[in-house]
Design a protein around this motif. Structure first.
Motif, PDB file in Angstrom:
ATOM      1  N   ARG A  24      41.802  33.475  45.378  1.00  0.00           N
ATOM      2  CA  ARG A  24      40.846  33.173  45.100  1.00  0.00           C
ATOM      3  C   ARG A  24      39.918  33.701  43.885  1.00  0.00           C
ATOM      4  O   ARG A  24      38.564  32.904  43.091  1.00  0.00           O
ATOM      5  N   GLY A  81      39.651  31.410  40.963  1.00  0.00           N
ATOM      6  CA  GLY A  81      38.513  31.161  40.416  1.00  0.00           C
ATOM      7  C   GLY A  81      37.627  31.916  39.097  1.00  0.00           C
ATOM      8  O   GLY A  81      37.846  30.449  38.322  1.00  0.00           O
ATOM      9  N   LEU A 116      37.118  28.466  44.641  1.00  0.00           N
ATOM     10  CA  LEU A 116      36.391  30.341  45.089  1.00  0.00           C
ATOM     11  C   LEU A 116      36.241  29.870  46.285  1.00  0.00           C
ATOM     12  O   LEU A 116      35.657  30.686  47.681  1.00  0.00           O
TER      13      LEU A 116
END
Length: 505
Positions: A339, A343, A478
Motif C-alpha cells: 500500500r 498509494g 492506502l
C-alpha cells in the motif's frame, strides 16, 4: 488464516527463466498491439471511413471481449492447463491480427479486434498464472514480475515508434501483421520450454451460468458508457444498460456463492488486500487508457505531429513507467508494504495528470507534456508491479488462473470504461465549448481555431476526471491493502506472510 502457497516446481532455475522469455514475448506482443493501434488509429479511421463517434470501437471492441471473457479465460487456464491455454491464445491472437490487417471496412475491423480480445482473454491469465505458479520465492517473484513489467514498458516504447514507422513507411495494416511472427515464435518456444507444476489444475465442471452472467453483465456496463456519448446519460437505453448490468452482476455474485464449482470463487476477491488491488488497478487503468488515446489525437490533430513523431513524443511516459517499475517497484516491493508503494505511486500519477489539464492549442510539448508524461509514468510503474504481485499472491494453486484473470479483468474493464467514459466527457465538453464560441468566429480560420480550442477544452476536462480517478485509486490502495504482505526471510529466502488476511466486507 493463511492460504496455501505452491512451492517452487521441481525444475531447474534455467527452465523457469527460459520459460519467462516466451511468456514475456507474448506480453510484448499484446502491449505492442495496444500502442501500435493507438498510433495507427487516425490513419486506419480515414482509410476505412470510420466516423469520430465509432472510432473508439477499435479500442472498445477489443476491451469488451477481453474484459468480458477474462474470467472464463482464467477458468479455462485452470481447467486445460496453463501451457495449453497459453499456446491456444497465442495462435488465435495471431490469426485475429491477420484478419485485422486485411480489414476492408469498419465492421471487419471491429470484428477482428473483438476476436483478438477473445483470444487475449485466454492468453493473458495463462501467462500471468504461469509466472505466479513458477516463481513463488519472494525475491525470484519480485524479479520475475519486474521483468514482466519492464517488458510491458519496453513494448510500449517499441509499439509507439514501430507503429509510427510502419504507418508512415508502409501503411497501418502492418501494425496488425507485425503480431504474427511474435505469436508464432512465442507459441513454438512455449510448447517446448514451458513446464507448469503438477497438481495445480481445477478440473471441476465449467460454471456456464457464471460465464453467461459475468460476460453479459460486463459487456452491458461498458456499452452503457459507450452509449452515453451519443445518446446522453439520461437516454432510456443507456439507463437500461446500466440497470441490466447491475442486475446481471448481482445475479453473478449470488450464483458464485451457491454453485459447487464457481467461475470466480469468492475467496479470491474477498481477501482484503487482493480485492483492494483489483479495485485500485482498475481505477488507475480507467484514467490512463482514455488519456493516452486523447493525447494521441492532440499530438497528431492539434499539434500536427506525424505518427513517428507521436511515437517518440510518448517515450517519456514509457521511460517513466520503466523507471518506476524496475528502480522503485521491484527494488522495494519485498521491503515496503504494498500500500505504501501503490498509494503514493498513483497519487504521483494524479499530479502528472493534473499537469495535462493545463494543455492549450499552443502548449509547449517540452515544457508541459514531457514532464507530465514522466511523472505519470513513474507513478504508474511504482504502483502496478506490487499491485500485480499482491493480486496473485497467496492464492491456492487451483485458483491461480482465475486470480490472474481478475488482474487482467480489472485492467481491461478499466480500460474499456475509461475509453468510453472519458471520451463521453471530452465530447460533451467540446460540443458545449464550440456552441458557445462559434457564433463569434466570423472567418474560416477563426472557426477552425474554435474547433481546435473546443477539442483541447474537451481533453482538459477529461484529464481533470482522470486525475481524480487515479487519486481515488491511490486512496483505495492506502485504505484497503494492509494484509497479506510478503517479505523475505534472509536465512531461507522463503516468502512469508507478515499479516493474517482480513476478510473484506
Amino acid at each position: 488464516m493463511s492460504e496455501t502457497t505452491l512451492k517452487p516446481p521441481g525444475v531447474t532455475d534455467a527452465n523457469r527463466w527460459r520459460a519467462l522469455v516466451f511468456i514475456a514475448l507474448a506480453q510484448l506482443m499484446v502491449i505492442l498491439d495496444v500502442t501500435i493501434v493507438n498510433i495507427a488509429l487516425p490513419s486506419a479511421q480515414q482509410d476505412l471511413g470510420i466516423s469520430d463517434g465509432n472510432r473508439q470501437w477499435v479500442i472498445t471492441a477489443y476491451a469488451l471481449a477481453f474484459g468480458g471473457l477474462l474470467l472464463f479465460g482464467g477458468r479455462i487456464s485452470d481447467l486445460w492447463g496453463r501451457k495449453r491455454a497459453f499456446v491456444v491464445g497465442l495462435i488465435g491472437f495471431g490469426a485475429a491480427s491477420a484478419l485485422g490487417g486485411a480489414a476492408t471496412d469498419e465492421a471487419m475491423m471491429f470484428s477482428s479486434r473483438a476476436l483478438q480480445g477473445v483470444f487475449g482473454a485466454i492468453l493473458a491469465p495463462a501467462a500471468l498464472s504461469l509466472i505466479s505458479v513458477m516463481f513463488t520465492d519472494a525475491k525470484e517473484r519480485a524479479r520475475a514480475f519486474g521483468i514482466y513489467g519492464a517488458i510491458s514498458g519496453a513494448g510500449g516504447a517499441v509499439g509507439l515508434i514501430l507503429g509510427g514507422v510502419l504507418t508512415e513507411s508502409l501503411n497501418w495494416r502492418w501494425t496488425f501483421y507485425v503480431n504474427i511472427p511474435f505469436a508464432a515464435i512465442a507459441a513454438v518456444g512455449a510448447w517446448f520450454v514451458v513446464r507448469e507444476p503438477e497438481g495445480g489444475r481445477n478440473r471441476n465442471p465449467l460454471d456456464i451460468p457464471g460465464v453467461l452472467l459475468s460476460a453479459t453483465g460486463l459487456v452491458a456496463l461498458v456499452y452503457g458508457f459507450t452509449r452515453a456519448e451519443s445518446d446522453g446519460w439520461t437516454d432510456p437505453l443507456t439507463l437500461g444498460l446500466f440497470a441490466a448490468s447491475a442486475v446481471l452482476l448481482l445475479a453473478f455474485a449470488v450464483t458464485e456463492s451457491r454453485v459447487k464449482a464457481p467461475l470466480l470463487p469468492l475467496r479470491v476477491v474477498t481477501e482484503r488486500s487482493r480485492g483492494g488491488a483489483y479495485l485500485s488497478l482498475g481505477l488507475a487503468n480507467i484514467a490512463i487508457y482514455g488519456v493516452s488515446l486523447f493525447l494521441t489525437y492532440y499530438l497528431q490533430v492539434v499539434k500536427g505531429f506525424s505518427p513517428v513523431e507521436t511515437g517518440f513524443a510518448f517515450l517519456p511516459l514509457v521511460v517513466g513507467v520503466m523507471t518506476g517499475t524496475t528502480q522503485i517497484g521491484v527494488r522495494l516491493m519485498t521491503r515496503v508494504p504494498t500500500r505504501l508503494l501503490m498509494g503514493p505511486g498513483f497519487l504521483i500519477a494524479a499530479i502528472g495528470l493534473f499537469l495535462v489539464t493545463r494543455i492549450e492549442v499552443d502548449s509547449s510539448y517540452a515544457a508541459l507534456l514531457l514532464p507530465a508524461e514522466l511523472i505519470i509514468g513513474i507513478g504508474l510503474g511504482t504502483g502496478f508491479v506490487p499491485g500485480n504481485s499482491v493480486a496473485t499472491q497467496g492464492v491456492e494453486p487451483r485458483d491461480a488462473g482465475v486470480a490472474s484473470a481478475m488482474v487482467n479483468t480489472s485492467q481491461q474493464l478499466g480500460g474499456a470504461i475509461g475509453t468510453a467514459l472519458l471520451n463521453t466527457i471530452a465530447a460533451s465538453a467540446m460540443t458545449s465549448y464550440i456552441q458557445d464560441h462559434i457564433t463569434t468566429a466570423t472567418t474560416k480560420s477563426q472557426q477552425q481555431l474554435v474547433q481546435l480550442q473546443g477539442m483541447v477544452h474537451g481533453y482538459a476536462n477529461a484529464a481533470w476526471v482522470a486525475a481524480g480517478i487515479v487519486a481515488a485509486a491511490g486512496a483505495i490502495a492506502l485504505a484497503l491493502i494492509n494484509a497479506g504482505r510478503a517479505s523475505t526471510d534472509t536465512s531461507t529466502g522463503e516468502a512469508l506472510e507478515t499479516q493474517t488476511p482480513v476478510i473484506m466486507h
